[in-house]
Design a protein around this motif. Structure first.
Motif, PDB file in Angstrom:
ATOM      1  N   GLN A 223       0.678  -1.329   0.005  1.00  0.00           N
ATOM      2  CA  GLN A 223       0.105  -0.157   0.227  1.00  0.00           C
ATOM      3  C   GLN A 223       1.202   1.366   0.246  1.00  0.00           C
ATOM      4  OE1 GLN A 223      -3.114  -0.382   3.499  1.00  0.00           O
ATOM      5  NE2 GLN A 223      -2.757  -2.578   3.180  1.00  0.00           N
ATOM      6  N   HIS A 224       1.167   1.603  -1.030  1.00  0.00           N
ATOM      7  CA  HIS A 224       2.230   2.373  -1.476  1.00  0.00           C
ATOM      8  C   HIS A 224       1.693   3.762  -2.315  1.00  0.00           C
ATOM      9  CE1 HIS A 224       4.264   1.037  -4.401  1.00  0.00           C
ATOM     10  NE2 HIS A 224       4.524   0.229  -3.670  1.00  0.00           N
ATOM     11  N   GLY A 225       2.005   4.965  -2.637  1.00  0.00           N
ATOM     12  CA  GLY A 225       2.082   5.685  -3.813  1.00  0.00           C
ATOM     13  C   GLY A 225       0.704   5.810  -4.351  1.00  0.00           C
ATOM     14  N   ILE A 226      -0.126   5.477  -5.208  1.00  0.00           N
ATOM     15  CA  ILE A 226      -1.253   6.141  -5.889  1.00  0.00           C
ATOM     16  C   ILE A 226      -2.118   5.099  -4.767  1.00  0.00           C
ATOM     17  CG2 ILE A 226      -3.263   6.723  -7.624  1.00  0.00           C
ATOM     18  CD1 ILE A 226      -0.738   7.825  -7.898  1.00  0.00           C
TER      19      ILE A 226
ATOM     20  N   ALA B 269      -2.598   6.216  -1.889  1.00  0.00           N
ATOM     21  CA  ALA B 269      -3.607   7.719  -1.850  1.00  0.00           C
ATOM     22  C   ALA B 269      -4.940   7.258  -1.781  1.00  0.00           C
ATOM     23  CB  ALA B 269      -3.108   8.662  -2.664  1.00  0.00           C
TER      24      ALA B 269
ATOM     25  N   GLU C  39      -6.667   8.480   1.673  1.00  0.00           N
ATOM     26  CA  GLU C  39      -6.665   9.704   1.651  1.00  0.00           C
ATOM     27  C   GLU C  39      -8.668   9.913   1.457  1.00  0.00           C
ATOM     28  OE1 GLU C  39      -4.672  12.161  -0.784  1.00  0.00           O
ATOM     29  OE2 GLU C  39      -2.926  10.885   0.488  1.00  0.00           O
TER      30      GLU C  39
ATOM     31  N   GLU D 279      -8.522   9.640  -7.809  1.00  0.00           N
ATOM     32  CA  GLU D 279      -7.424   9.716  -8.671  1.00  0.00           C
ATOM     33  C   GLU D 279      -7.952   9.419 -10.157  1.00  0.00           C
ATOM     34  OE1 GLU D 279      -4.753  11.001  -7.375  1.00  0.00           O
ATOM     35  OE2 GLU D 279      -5.324  10.852  -5.449  1.00  0.00           O
TER      36      GLU D 279
ATOM     37  N   ASP E 232       3.330  11.227 -11.853  1.00  0.00           N
ATOM     38  CA  ASP E 232       2.824  11.660 -10.628  1.00  0.00           C
ATOM     39  C   ASP E 232       4.127  11.748  -9.569  1.00  0.00           C
ATOM     40  OD1 ASP E 232       1.496  11.138  -7.915  1.00  0.00           O
ATOM     41  OD2 ASP E 232      -0.087  12.215  -8.917  1.00  0.00           O
ATOM     42  N   PRO E 233       4.185  12.856  -8.666  1.00  0.00           N
ATOM     43  CA  PRO E 233       4.759  12.358  -7.396  1.00  0.00           C
ATOM     44  C   PRO E 233       5.262  11.333  -6.838  1.00  0.00           C
ATOM     45  CG  PRO E 233       3.538  14.563  -7.192  1.00  0.00           C
ATOM     46  CD  PRO E 233       3.380  13.736  -8.616  1.00  0.00           C
ATOM     47  N   ARG E 234       3.797  10.733  -6.952  1.00  0.00           N
ATOM     48  CA  ARG E 234       3.240   9.538  -5.621  1.00  0.00           C
ATOM     49  C   ARG E 234       3.706   8.307  -6.239  1.00  0.00           C
ATOM     50  NH1 ARG E 234      -2.642  11.685  -4.466  1.00  0.00           N
ATOM     51  NH2 ARG E 234      -2.561  11.545  -6.805  1.00  0.00           N
ATOM     52  N   PHE E 235       4.178   8.657  -7.889  1.00  0.00           N
ATOM     53  CA  PHE E 235       4.847   7.115  -8.079  1.00  0.00           C
ATOM     54  C   PHE E 235       5.915   6.449  -7.708  1.00  0.00           C
ATOM     55  CE2 PHE E 235       6.280   5.272 -11.998  1.00  0.00           C
ATOM     56  CZ  PHE E 235       5.350   3.751 -12.128  1.00  0.00           C
ATOM     57  N   GLU E 236       5.799   5.532  -7.388  1.00  0.00           N
ATOM     58  CA  GLU E 236       7.181   4.583  -6.950  1.00  0.00           C
ATOM     59  C   GLU E 236       8.268   3.664  -7.803  1.00  0.00           C
ATOM     60  OE1 GLU E 236       7.017   4.166  -3.348  1.00  0.00           O
ATOM     61  OE2 GLU E 236       6.033   5.822  -2.278  1.00  0.00           O
TER      62      GLU E 236
END
Length: 392
Positions: free
Chosen positions: A78-81, A84, A88, A92, A100-104
């Motif tokens: 559970q990371h990045g998008i 979110a 959150e 999206e 996207d800055p959250r892309f890992e």
């Protein structure tokens, strides 16, 4: 609203009905993902159900081959998008998920994705999953969708109307998933109840054997000096009682162990399941398997699940005192029959009234493996459920 081949009230209605038709969580998840991908013309779709440890308890994909999925490796975290959407709790919609800055990043075998549309699945205030689509396809002139084509920089192929439609699917997905979880929980409780009852019966039987064993051993000890001949007879009885107690304990281990289709095969799993039910219920439950060869995994699972559902209905609702299960070879496939002498029902009336969700589930399983399911019943005449499946 998007006018691709999946749009239209009939298509949406079909997708929602398909979701509500399944009763097991895995089937519901697969149906939701396939419906979302088809309705919104996406190349890929996925749905993740989070666990409590930063990963996913279940993660279902559509549009990715089995070989690709195996090559990708372990389930995502559970990371990045994904994080979110889960934490959150907002939709999206991205023109290019890679920017996207959250892309890992993703594993090397992971398919390339750009357009992205994702939504959380809510049950009240709880987020129970994340549903997302990637790579909007292009439908041209009513023809089937083509692979993604160039689009204006910074513009997501998925539209606001797509997001609205996915939101509707997500709401119904929450209902279908919650219902499936409740159904599986009720089945687990039923199985637990049956196993608990069986455990008590086995405990009583073994306790009686051990009590008799102790008394007989005491009698033998008292007779050793004054009547060796009788003492020898009592010791032989001790041996017999010990063997019976060992058999009862062996039965407890075998019959209380969860059925494992992959490990034991269909015949052994069905036989064990029937033995458990026979011990747990007042009705007599029998099983006979004749000449059946190993079948593809999907066919064997369908036969097992239909047998379990039919047995559940017969023992819980029909009032039968006898239920017979047979599994016979039929060409390269097999035919399963579950027959009870209970109260029966009118299949036409049940179908019109929309009841007996178990029958709907069984028909879905049959059609999913190219099989045919038939139901013969009448008030006061008992019921016979028959499933025939082809071989591999």
């Amino acid at each position: 609203m998007n006018q691709g081949p999946g749009s239209g009230l009939a298509a949406v209605s079909s997708a929602l009905l398909a979701m509500s038709r399944h009763l097991e969580v895995r089937d519901v998840l697969k149906t939701i993902v396939a419906s979302a991908r088809e309705l919104l013309d996406a190349q890929y779709a996925a749905l993740g159900v989070p666990d409590d440890h930063g990963g996913f308890a279940q993660f279902v994909v559509d549009g990715v081959s089995d070989e690709q999925w195996k090559a990708i490796g372990p389930l995502p975290r559970q990371h990045g998008i994904l994080a979110a959407m889960l934490h959150e709790a907002r939709p999206e919609r991205l023109a290019d998920v890679r920017k996207d800055p959250r892309f890992e990043g993703w594993p090397s075998a992971h398919p390339d994705m750009s357009d992205f549309l994702g939504l959380p699945i809510r049950d009240g205030d709880e987020i129970i999953g994340a549903l997302f689509l990637a790579n909007k396809l292009r439908s041209v002139g009513g023809h089937p969708p083509h692979p993604p084509s160039p689009k204006p920089e910074g513009v997501c192929g998925f539209t606001a109307e797509d997001e609205e439609l996915l939101g509707i699917l997500a709401q119904h997905a929450a209902i279908a998933l919650t219902n499936a979880r409740l159904y599986e929980r009720s089945r687990e409780l039923t199985i637990a109840e049956e196993r608990s009852r069986l455990a008590h019966e086995l405990h009583d039987a073994v306790s009686q054997k051990l009590f008799s064993l102790r008394l007989t051993a005491q009698a033998a000890a008292a007779l050793v000096d004054r009547d060796p001949s009788r003492a020898k007879g009592e010791l032989q009885q001790v041996a017999a009682l010990a063997a019976e107690a060992a058999d009862e304990l062996r039965a407890a281990v075998v019959e209380l162990r969860p059925a494992a289709l992959d490990e034991d095969g269909l015949l052994a799993t069905l036989r064990t399941h029937v033995q458990v039910l026979d011990r747990a219920h007042s009705a007599r439950v029998t099983f006979e398997g004749r000449g059946v060869r190993a079948l593809p995994a999907a066919q064997e699972e369908a036969l097992l699940r239909v047998a379990q559902e039919a047995l559940h209905n017969a023992l819980r609702h029909s009032g039968a005192d006898t239920v017979d299960v047979t599994l016979d070879r039929c060409g390269t496939g097999a035919v399963l029959r579950v027959m009870d002498n209970g109260g029966g029902f009118d299949p036409k009336t049940v179908r019109r009234a929309g009841r007996h969700l178990g029958l709907v589930s069984m028909r879905d399983r049959a059609s999913g493996v190219g099989g045919t399911l038939s139901v013969e019943s009448a008030p006061g005449k008992g019921t016979t459920i028959e499933l025939e499946v082809p071989g591999g």
